[in-house]
Design an enzyme around this catalytic site. Structure first.
Site, short mmCIF file in Angstrom:
data_model
loop_
_atom_site.label_atom_id
_atom_site.label_comp_id
_atom_site.label_asym_id
_atom_site.label_seq_id
_atom_site.Cartn_x
_atom_site.Cartn_y
_atom_site.Cartn_z
NE ARG A 154 1.69 -5.67 10.74
CZ ARG A 154 2.94 -5.61 10.27
NH1 ARG A 154 3.98 -5.81 10.72
NH2 ARG A 154 3.04 -4.92 9.26
NE ARG A 170 -4.40 -1.26 10.38
CZ ARG A 170 -3.39 -0.87 9.81
NH1 ARG A 170 -3.57 0.48 8.99
NH2 ARG A 170 -2.28 -1.56 9.46
NE ARG A 194 6.24 -1.46 10.15
CZ ARG A 194 4.99 -1.30 9.35
NH1 ARG A 194 4.95 -0.84 8.18
NH2 ARG A 194 3.92 -1.92 9.99
NE ARG A 201 7.57 -3.32 6.08
CZ ARG A 201 5.96 -3.52 6.13
NH1 ARG A 201 5.29 -2.94 5.08
NH2 ARG A 201 5.14 -4.18 7.03
CE LYS A 207 -2.06 -0.92 3.96
NZ LYS A 207 -1.53 -2.25 4.41
#
Ligand code: ADP
Length: 303
Positions: free
Chosen positions: A249, A160, A238, A194, A83
């Site tokens: 998540r 969300r 992260r 990531r 996103k």
């Protein structure tokens, strides 16, 4: 939506974002939100129960005709789908701010503010932050943008939950919701791969995704996105990109955010977009799906 129309819209006034940030701020104060009453992941938070329409009629200026303002888009999609990558590219292209509530939350939790430790605990378990905190952060971000003359937005990570979507619907009109989709097997690998440059904030990915086609769906290849040499020794992960937290998540996404697809589909606003691969394959196809494939846009996209 034609590219020409979009570009025309991008030159219009900032009145709409003013209205949105004011409306959010009024909403926050009308509900007496306070940081201390916030709660972690809570499917039925006890705030914001009154219908947005009652709030709207009291406080907020109604949205203007979309033709008189900049785009107001939302990006939906599971953690790791990309996103942020696509929303930020489109934001550069269209001249609107990319507002990622996850970034706002991370800024706050890295600050010395009163919410920092509470947020760290919630986020590092993969849970959702309460609506009140998110709306406070978003209101502040919109107000700061307004002061700089920003207009329109691409929201990433908000709404969300259905409640957040209802609140947003009460304060402004969303033009389009892009729902990015990717095979589930790729999502975990993308989150774990990531990497972020601690200096410039650039997003990279060391994962090489190569899923063969099978009965369940098409194959997909996504090349790694390596950092440039100047970022290579400054990469961080992260804290919520661990296997355990990413799985949490994803579960919370399916429970709390997946219903947003139907919410926006039933309003005729949802654009489903299945990523065909990495950025080189997906970006031109996304532009095409958004009718942004004219020469002017292609030139600036390639730049
Ligand atoms: P993801 O990669 O899971 O989409 P984000 O960067 O969007 O992650 O968000 C990181 C975290 O920030 C979330 O796990 C959640 O704790 C918090 N957060 C971000 N946006 C929202 C929101 N709209 N409502 C509640 N919590 C949010």
């Amino acid at each position: 939506m034609a590219a020409a129309a979009l570009l025309r819209m991008s030159k219009s006034s900032s009145a709409q974002s003013t209205a949105v940030s004011r409306a959010f701020t009024s909403f926050v104060s009308s509900r007496n939100f306070s940081a201390s009453s916030s709660s972690a992941y809570n499917p039925e938070p006890d705030i914001a129960r009154s219908p947005p329409s009652s709030f709207l009629s009291r406080n907020s200026p109604l949205p203007q005709d979309p033709k008189d303002r900049n785009v107001q888009w939302v990006f939906l999609g599971c953690p790791g789908v990309g996103k942020g990558t696509y929303a930020s590219r489109l934001s550069n292209l269209l001249g609107v701010p990319h507002i990622a509530t996850g970034d706002l939350v991370r800024e706050e939790l890295n600050s010395t503010g009163p919410l920092a430790s509470q947020l760290k605990e919630i986020v590092n378990q993969g849970k959702l932050v309460s609506d009140e905190i998110i709306i406070n952060l978003l209101s502040k971000r919109l107000e700061a943008g307004e002061a700089k003359g920003e207009s329109g937005f691409i929201l990433d990570g908000f709404p969300r939950t259905i409640r957040q979507a209802e609140i947003l619907e009460g304060v402004t009109e969303i033009d389009l919701v892009v729902n990015l989709q990717l095979r589930e097997e790729a999502l975990l690998a993308k989150c774990l791969g990531r990497r972020i440059c601690s200096q410039c904030g650039g997003n990279y990915n060391i994962a090489c995704i190569d899923i063969k086609a099978d009965n369940g769906g098409p194959g997909i290849y996504m090349a790694p996105l390596p950092p440039p040499p100047q970022c290579a020794d400054k990469l961080i992960q992260r804290a919520d990109d661990t296997e355990e937290v990413v799985k949490a998540r994803l579960e919370i996404y399916n429970e709390m955010s997946r219903p947003l697809e139907e919410f926006y589909r039933s309003r005729g606003k949802l654009l489903e977009f299945s990523l065909p691969g990495g950025i080189p394959e997906s970006w031109p196809k996304l532009l095409e799906a958004l009718n942004l494939e004219d020469h002017e846009v292609k030139r600036s996209a390639a730049a």
